[in-house]
Write a protein that holds these residues in place. Structure first.
Motif, PDB file in Angstrom:
ATOM      1  N   SER A  52      29.985 -97.076  31.164  1.00  0.00           N
ATOM      2  CA  SER A  52      30.688 -96.217  30.218  1.00  0.00           C
ATOM      3  C   SER A  52      31.195 -97.060  29.057  1.00  0.00           C
ATOM      4  N   ALA A  53      30.816 -96.691  27.837  1.00  0.00           N
ATOM      5  CA  ALA A  53      31.193 -97.507  26.687  1.00  0.00           C
ATOM      6  C   ALA A  53      31.234 -96.688  25.411  1.00  0.00           C
ATOM      7  N   GLU A  54      32.218 -97.002  24.582  1.00  0.00           N
ATOM      8  CA  GLU A  54      32.345 -96.442  23.243  1.00  0.00           C
ATOM      9  C   GLU A  54      32.517 -97.606  22.274  1.00  0.00           C
ATOM     10  N   SER A  55      32.135 -97.399  21.026  1.00  0.00           N
ATOM     11  CA  SER A  55      32.280 -98.468  20.038  1.00  0.00           C
ATOM     12  C   SER A  55      32.950 -97.952  18.771  1.00  0.00           C
ATOM     13  N   PHE A  56      33.674 -98.854  18.119  1.00  0.00           N
ATOM     14  CA  PHE A  56      34.353 -98.542  16.863  1.00  0.00           C
ATOM     15  C   PHE A  56      34.248 -99.759  15.951  1.00  0.00           C
ATOM     16  N   ALA A  57      34.117 -99.511  14.669  1.00  0.00           N
ATOM     17  CA  ALA A  57      34.141-100.604  13.700  1.00  0.00           C
ATOM     18  C   ALA A  57      35.585-101.050  13.489  1.00  0.00           C
ATOM     19  N   LEU A  58      35.806-102.361  13.428  1.00  0.00           N
ATOM     20  CA  LEU A  58      37.153-102.863  13.166  1.00  0.00           C
ATOM     21  C   LEU A  58      37.112-104.239  12.544  1.00  0.00           C
ATOM     22  N   ASP A  59      37.830-104.378  11.435  1.00  0.00           N
ATOM     23  CA  ASP A  59      38.139-105.676  10.829  1.00  0.00           C
ATOM     24  C   ASP A  59      39.540-106.038  11.306  1.00  0.00           C
ATOM     25  N   VAL A  60      39.638-107.051  12.180  1.00  0.00           N
ATOM     26  CA  VAL A  60      40.926-107.359  12.812  1.00  0.00           C
ATOM     27  C   VAL A  60      41.963-107.874  11.828  1.00  0.00           C
ATOM     28  N   THR A  61      41.548-108.240  10.617  1.00  0.00           N
ATOM     29  CA  THR A  61      42.511-108.725   9.631  1.00  0.00           C
ATOM     30  C   THR A  61      43.265-107.584   8.965  1.00  0.00           C
ATOM     31  N   ARG A  62      42.803-106.354   9.157  1.00  0.00           N
ATOM     32  CA  ARG A  62      43.415-105.188   8.505  1.00  0.00           C
ATOM     33  C   ARG A  62      44.345-104.495   9.507  1.00  0.00           C
ATOM     34  N   ARG A  63      45.629-104.767   9.365  1.00  0.00           N
ATOM     35  CA  ARG A  63      46.614-104.311  10.350  1.00  0.00           C
ATOM     36  C   ARG A  63      46.632-102.800  10.492  1.00  0.00           C
ATOM     37  N   GLU A  64      46.579-102.099   9.378  1.00  0.00           N
ATOM     38  CA  GLU A  64      46.611-100.635   9.442  1.00  0.00           C
ATOM     39  C   GLU A  64      45.374-100.084  10.149  1.00  0.00           C
ATOM     40  N   ASP A  65      44.235-100.748   9.964  1.00  0.00           N
ATOM     41  CA  ASP A  65      43.017-100.321  10.653  1.00  0.00           C
ATOM     42  C   ASP A  65      43.136-100.527  12.158  1.00  0.00           C
ATOM     43  N   CYS A  66      43.784-101.609  12.551  1.00  0.00           N
ATOM     44  CA  CYS A  66      43.994-101.861  13.981  1.00  0.00           C
ATOM     45  C   CYS A  66      44.841-100.753  14.600  1.00  0.00           C
ATOM     46  N   ILE A  67      45.875-100.350  13.899  1.00  0.00           N
ATOM     47  CA  ILE A  67      46.743 -99.272  14.382  1.00  0.00           C
ATOM     48  C   ILE A  67      45.960 -97.961  14.471  1.00  0.00           C
ATOM     49  N   ALA A  68      45.144 -97.695  13.443  1.00  0.00           N
ATOM     50  CA  ALA A  68      44.354 -96.457  13.428  1.00  0.00           C
ATOM     51  C   ALA A  68      43.343 -96.432  14.574  1.00  0.00           C
ATOM     52  N   VAL A  69      42.687 -97.558  14.835  1.00  0.00           N
ATOM     53  CA  VAL A  69      41.712 -97.617  15.928  1.00  0.00           C
ATOM     54  C   VAL A  69      42.405 -97.442  17.273  1.00  0.00           C
ATOM     55  N   ALA A  70      43.568 -98.040  17.431  1.00  0.00           N
ATOM     56  CA  ALA A  70      44.312 -97.876  18.683  1.00  0.00           C
ATOM     57  C   ALA A  70      44.620 -96.400  18.938  1.00  0.00           C
ATOM     58  N   LYS A  71      44.962 -95.671  17.889  1.00  0.00           N
ATOM     59  CA  LYS A  71      45.230 -94.239  18.029  1.00  0.00           C
ATOM     60  C   LYS A  71      43.955 -93.472  18.377  1.00  0.00           C
ATOM     61  N   GLN A  72      42.840 -93.848  17.744  1.00  0.00           N
ATOM     62  CA  GLN A  72      41.563 -93.207  18.046  1.00  0.00           C
ATOM     63  C   GLN A  72      41.158 -93.428  19.500  1.00  0.00           C
ATOM     64  N   VAL A  73      41.324 -94.660  19.949  1.00  0.00           N
ATOM     65  CA  VAL A  73      40.957 -94.988  21.327  1.00  0.00           C
ATOM     66  C   VAL A  73      41.814 -94.191  22.307  1.00  0.00           C
ATOM     67  N   ALA A  74      43.109 -94.127  22.032  1.00  0.00           N
ATOM     68  CA  ALA A  74      44.001 -93.366  22.906  1.00  0.00           C
ATOM     69  C   ALA A  74      43.589 -91.898  22.983  1.00  0.00           C
ATOM     70  N   ALA A  75      43.194 -91.329  21.851  1.00  0.00           N
ATOM     71  CA  ALA A  75      42.842 -89.910  21.810  1.00  0.00           C
ATOM     72  C   ALA A  75      41.463 -89.626  22.401  1.00  0.00           C
ATOM     73  N   LYS A  76      40.501 -90.500  22.143  1.00  0.00           N
ATOM     74  CA  LYS A  76      39.119 -90.234  22.529  1.00  0.00           C
ATOM     75  C   LYS A  76      38.714 -90.831  23.872  1.00  0.00           C
ATOM     76  N   VAL A  77      39.371 -91.938  24.259  1.00  0.00           N
ATOM     77  CA  VAL A  77      38.970 -92.644  25.479  1.00  0.00           C
ATOM     78  C   VAL A  77      40.063 -92.603  26.539  1.00  0.00           C
ATOM     79  N   GLY A  78      41.276 -92.972  26.158  1.00  0.00           N
ATOM     80  CA  GLY A  78      42.382 -92.965  27.106  1.00  0.00           C
ATOM     81  C   GLY A  78      43.241 -94.198  26.980  1.00  0.00           C
TER      82      GLY A  78
END
Length: 255
Positions: free
Chosen positions: A56-82
């Motif tokens: 089981s795997a999902e993927s997301f694009a992320l530039d770890v230097t972009r703090r706001e993007d990290c926060i947004a991806v964390a929210k996406q993961v919580a909503a879509k994956v758990g």
């Protein structure tokens, strides 16, 4: 029973090399994997490979230097994956330029390497920290032999500083988050054959020989060599291990 059953594991830099190997290894142990990489195509291909193997795997694009993007991806993961219970901070770059080169290159190296290898670890950890604390999770940071030494071979002081920083960050987090049941450890790879150093190995085989000659096991490492230690640190096998670094360097630091 699989060692990581019922866990959701996030791996940064998961599109290739060590990150891809860890993601595949975790999937084999029953974890649901979230692959993050600045190279969206590579992350998607790695996720597809896991699914093709019945993982089981999902993927997301992320530039770890972009703090706001990290926060947004964390929210996406919580909503879509758990809720995430394992985080592997693997994304990083390496450049072998010293301090006495052209000013522009020296400054550019420092800014890029610290932003990705150290600040990126902070950004991603901070973004996923609420879930990790809530689930008594575990964090594995990828350090290096350069978390301890500056290599005699041509090597960037920025890279050495970043990997010393990763080890310090690991220890600081372990001390702070232990009360929440969160374990924080690191892995210190030696000379591992990955796409990150592929060009250097091809253009300067003598440099690779220097590493191997200094390694008691007499060979370079493979990404798969990191998988076992990563599974150990993410599983209950290491239930009383925190604030440590597991060296996977073929014995490099013994001589």
């Amino acid at each position: 029973m699989a060692l990581l059953q019922n866990h959701i594991a996030v791996v940064t830099g998961a599109g290739s090399g060590i990150g891809r190997a860890i993601a595949s290894g975790y999937a084999r142990e029953g974890a649901r994997i979230v692959l993050l990489d600045i190279n969206e195509k590579a992350a998607a291909e790695a996720a597809r490979e896991i699914r093709d193997g019945n993982g089981s795997a999902e993927s997301f694009a992320l530039d770890v230097t972009r703090r706001e993007d990290c926060i947004a991806v964390a929210k996406q993961v919580a909503a879509k994956v758990g809720p995430v219970s394992i985080l592997v901070n693997n994304a990083g770059i390496a450049r072998r330029n010293g301090m006495t080169g052209a000013d522009a290159a020296v400054i550019n190296d420092w800014e890029d390497i610290i932003a990705i290898n150290l600040t990126g670890v902070f950004n991603v950890t901070h973004a996923f920290l609420p879930a990790l604390r809530a689930g008594k999770g575990r964090i594995i940071n990828i350090g290096s032999i350069q978390s301890f030494v500056h290599l005699r071979t041509p090597s960037s002081p920025a890279y050495t500083a970043s990997k010393h920083g990763v080890l310090g960050f690991t220890k600081a987090l372990a001390a702070e988050l232990g009360k929440d049941g969160v374990r924080v450890n690191a892995i210190g790879p030696g000379f591992i054959e990955t796409p990150l150093n592929e060009k250097v190995r091809a253009s300067n085989p003598e440099l690779a020989k220097v590493f191997i000659d200094h390694t008691p096991l007499g060979r370079a490492g493979k990404p798969e060599d990191i998988v076992g230690p990563a599974i150990f640190l993410a599983s209950e096998l290491s239930a009383y291990v925190s604030g440590s670094i597991v060296m996977v360097d073929g014995g490099y630091r013994t001589i």
